[in-house]
Design an enzyme around this catalytic site. Structure first.
Site, PDB file in Angstrom:
ATOM      1  N   ARG A  70       0.825  -1.211   0.000  1.00  0.00           N
ATOM      2  CA  ARG A  70       0.000   0.000   0.000  1.00  0.00           C
ATOM      3  C   ARG A  70       0.858   1.260   0.000  1.00  0.00           C
ATOM      4  O   ARG A  70       0.402   2.326  -0.395  1.00  0.00           O
ATOM      5  CB  ARG A  70      -0.973  -0.029   1.186  1.00  0.00           C
ATOM      6  CG  ARG A  70      -2.189  -0.926   0.911  1.00  0.00           C
ATOM      7  CD  ARG A  70      -3.203  -0.940   2.033  1.00  0.00           C
ATOM      8  NE  ARG A  70      -2.667  -1.586   3.201  1.00  0.00           N
ATOM      9  CZ  ARG A  70      -2.353  -0.983   4.336  1.00  0.00           C
ATOM     10  NH1 ARG A  70      -2.545   0.313   4.478  1.00  0.00           N
ATOM     11  NH2 ARG A  70      -1.858  -1.653   5.356  1.00  0.00           N
ATOM     12  N   TYR A  74      -0.049   4.329  -2.219  1.00  0.00           N
ATOM     13  CA  TYR A  74      -0.174   5.710  -1.728  1.00  0.00           C
ATOM     14  C   TYR A  74       0.718   6.655  -2.533  1.00  0.00           C
ATOM     15  O   TYR A  74       0.333   7.778  -2.829  1.00  0.00           O
ATOM     16  CB  TYR A  74       0.194   5.794  -0.242  1.00  0.00           C
ATOM     17  CG  TYR A  74      -0.660   4.920   0.658  1.00  0.00           C
ATOM     18  CD1 TYR A  74      -1.973   4.602   0.319  1.00  0.00           C
ATOM     19  CD2 TYR A  74      -0.149   4.398   1.843  1.00  0.00           C
ATOM     20  CE1 TYR A  74      -2.744   3.788   1.135  1.00  0.00           C
ATOM     21  CE2 TYR A  74      -0.922   3.591   2.663  1.00  0.00           C
ATOM     22  CZ  TYR A  74      -2.209   3.285   2.307  1.00  0.00           C
ATOM     23  OH  TYR A  74      -2.969   2.482   3.121  1.00  0.00           O
ATOM     24  N   TYR A  96     -12.285  10.740   2.834  1.00  0.00           N
ATOM     25  CA  TYR A  96     -13.338  10.516   3.827  1.00  0.00           C
ATOM     26  C   TYR A  96     -12.835  10.931   5.213  1.00  0.00           C
ATOM     27  O   TYR A  96     -11.641  10.907   5.490  1.00  0.00           O
ATOM     28  CB  TYR A  96     -13.820   9.062   3.805  1.00  0.00           C
ATOM     29  CG  TYR A  96     -12.909   8.048   4.439  1.00  0.00           C
ATOM     30  CD1 TYR A  96     -11.881   7.460   3.727  1.00  0.00           C
ATOM     31  CD2 TYR A  96     -13.104   7.654   5.758  1.00  0.00           C
ATOM     32  CE1 TYR A  96     -11.059   6.518   4.299  1.00  0.00           C
ATOM     33  CE2 TYR A  96     -12.291   6.707   6.353  1.00  0.00           C
ATOM     34  CZ  TYR A  96     -11.261   6.144   5.618  1.00  0.00           C
ATOM     35  OH  TYR A  96     -10.445   5.209   6.200  1.00  0.00           O
ATOM     36  N   ALA A 128     -13.534   9.826  11.943  1.00  0.00           N
ATOM     37  CA  ALA A 128     -14.103   8.686  12.683  1.00  0.00           C
ATOM     38  C   ALA A 128     -13.869   8.878  14.181  1.00  0.00           C
ATOM     39  O   ALA A 128     -14.705   8.488  14.998  1.00  0.00           O
ATOM     40  CB  ALA A 128     -13.463   7.392  12.200  1.00  0.00           C
ATOM     41  N   GLN A 170      -7.218   0.405  12.470  1.00  0.00           N
ATOM     42  CA  GLN A 170      -6.795  -0.573  11.455  1.00  0.00           C
ATOM     43  C   GLN A 170      -6.501  -1.941  12.074  1.00  0.00           C
ATOM     44  O   GLN A 170      -5.563  -2.635  11.680  1.00  0.00           O
ATOM     45  CB  GLN A 170      -5.589  -0.027  10.659  1.00  0.00           C
ATOM     46  CG  GLN A 170      -5.886   1.319  10.003  1.00  0.00           C
ATOM     47  CD  GLN A 170      -4.842   1.798   8.991  1.00  0.00           C
ATOM     48  OE1 GLN A 170      -5.140   2.563   8.106  1.00  0.00           O
ATOM     49  NE2 GLN A 170      -3.619   1.338   9.119  1.00  0.00           N
TER      50      GLN A 170
END
Lengths: 273, 91
Positions: A70, A74, A96, A128, A170
């Protein structure tokens, strides 16, 4: 094109967590006034909503591939965003939640754009974490609140304070050293539990939390014992919260020294009077 | 034209509708030109089903690495991201 005479610019904004509920007026204005919009969102329906705000929304979702680091994904996102900035476009990166919380690509994009001489900044969004405080009734100012990327508790030697809240992000891919998987599993979460058991009893109640992404949903709030965490159903969007296991200990030495200071201040005021 | 995304947006923005009873949502939806399958998914609070009806797969929502410095990946991409062309004069 040279940045000195380019019209290119970058702003990264947060869309908030719940469709329709959290987008601020300034972020919306940035989206509507940009030339190109890049979308790093958590839900396809939310991306459809964003597409109603701008005719050129480019999803960052196709960059993800299970089996590919990832970090590489990214970097590709950053490169895609910067390519348009360098082409002289007014670029808006929409992410988000909050674009700067647990979000590598927005920070890196702004850092690179600025290093190349382009105007770049970030507008905050409702994260979040913000939703978690509201939904779980937690005030981080009461006893403190620690936030860790869950894998870092396995990769590194971190110090946890069990008298404060602990929020682990995560957890669904905890222990993934390759950065190439979308989930790990029970055996990996068992190692996380072993680390946490140094500071918390296995029967300590933990909360599995997930923010509502669509307004038809409610937040997920599920309480399980720490020892049962490996067997729990934990997905990509789930967060684990550990309430304090102990009360804060009084620091008698510091309180005595504060008393001495207080008396000295009172004496000084009295002498002046 | 008003569609299901507009309805979700208005639901997310409306203090009454966001936490409305099923009866209220049914009544509000009935007044909108929204496909019956989409309506059913909304009333069932079936986010996955709604996404499927709208042609949306699950999204990956990770955008933060657990260990940045030690990560693998394509170093040429990293180098590209670090390149510094001519600088714009600071204001």
């Amino acid at each position: 094109m040279n940045a000195a005479n380019s019209t290119g610019s970058l702003v990264c904004v947060g869309l908030g967590m719940t469709l329709g509920s959290h987008l601020g007026p300034l972020a919306r204005s940035h989206i509507e006034q940009s030339d190109v919009v890049f979308a790093g969102l958590s839900d396809g329906i939310v991306e459809l909503w964003l597409q109603k705000m701008h005719p050129d929304v480019r999803s960052l979702q196709p960059y993800y591939h299970e089996g590919t680091s990832r970090m590489q994904t990214y970097r590709q996102m950053v490169e895609a965003i910067l390519t348009e900035v360098r082409a002289g476009k007014k670029v808006c990166g929409v992410f988000y939640g909050h674009p700067g919380v647990f979000a590598w690509a927005p920070h890196k994009s702004i850092e690179v754009a600025r290093s190349e001489g382009y105007p770049a900044h970030m507008e905050p969004g409702i994260s979040a974490e913000d939703c978690l405080y509201a939904d779980l009734g937690i005030d981080p100012g009461r006893v403190g609140c620690q936030h860790y990327e869950a894998s870092q508790l396995l990769f590194y030697q971190r110090r946890i304070d069990p008298t404060a809240y602990l929020v682990l992000w995560q957890v669904g891919l905890v222990g993934d050293q390759s950065l190439a998987r979308f989930s790990t599993g029970a055996a990996y979460r068992q190692l996380l539990v072993e680390v946490l058991a140094r500071d918390y009893p296995l029967e300590h109640e933990v909360i599995i939390y997930r923010t509502a992404t669509l307004p038809i949903q409610q937040a997920r709030i599920e309480r399980v014992a720490l020892g049962a965490l490996p067997q729990a159903d934990i997905g990509m969007a789930d967060t684990v919260v550990l309430p304090p296991a102990r009360t804060m200990l009084v620091d008698h030495e510091m309180r005595t020294r504060l008393d001495v200071l207080d008396r000295a201040m009172s004496d000084a005021v009295r002498d002046v009077g | 034209m008003f569609d299901v995304i507009d309805f979700l947006e208005s639901m997310g923005q409306d203090a009454q509708l966001r936490y409305a009873s099923s009866e209220h949502v049914v009544a509000t939806l009935a007044a909108q030109p929204i496909d019956s399958k989409l309506r059913d998914a909304i009333l069932a609070k079936d986010a996955l089903g709604l996404g499927a009806l709208l042609g949306q797969d699950s999204f990956c929502c990770y955008i933060n690495p657990a260990k940045e410095d030690e990560a693998g990946g394509d170093s040429s991409e990293k180098d590209k991201a670090k390149k510094k062309p001519a600088q714009r004069p600071k204001k």
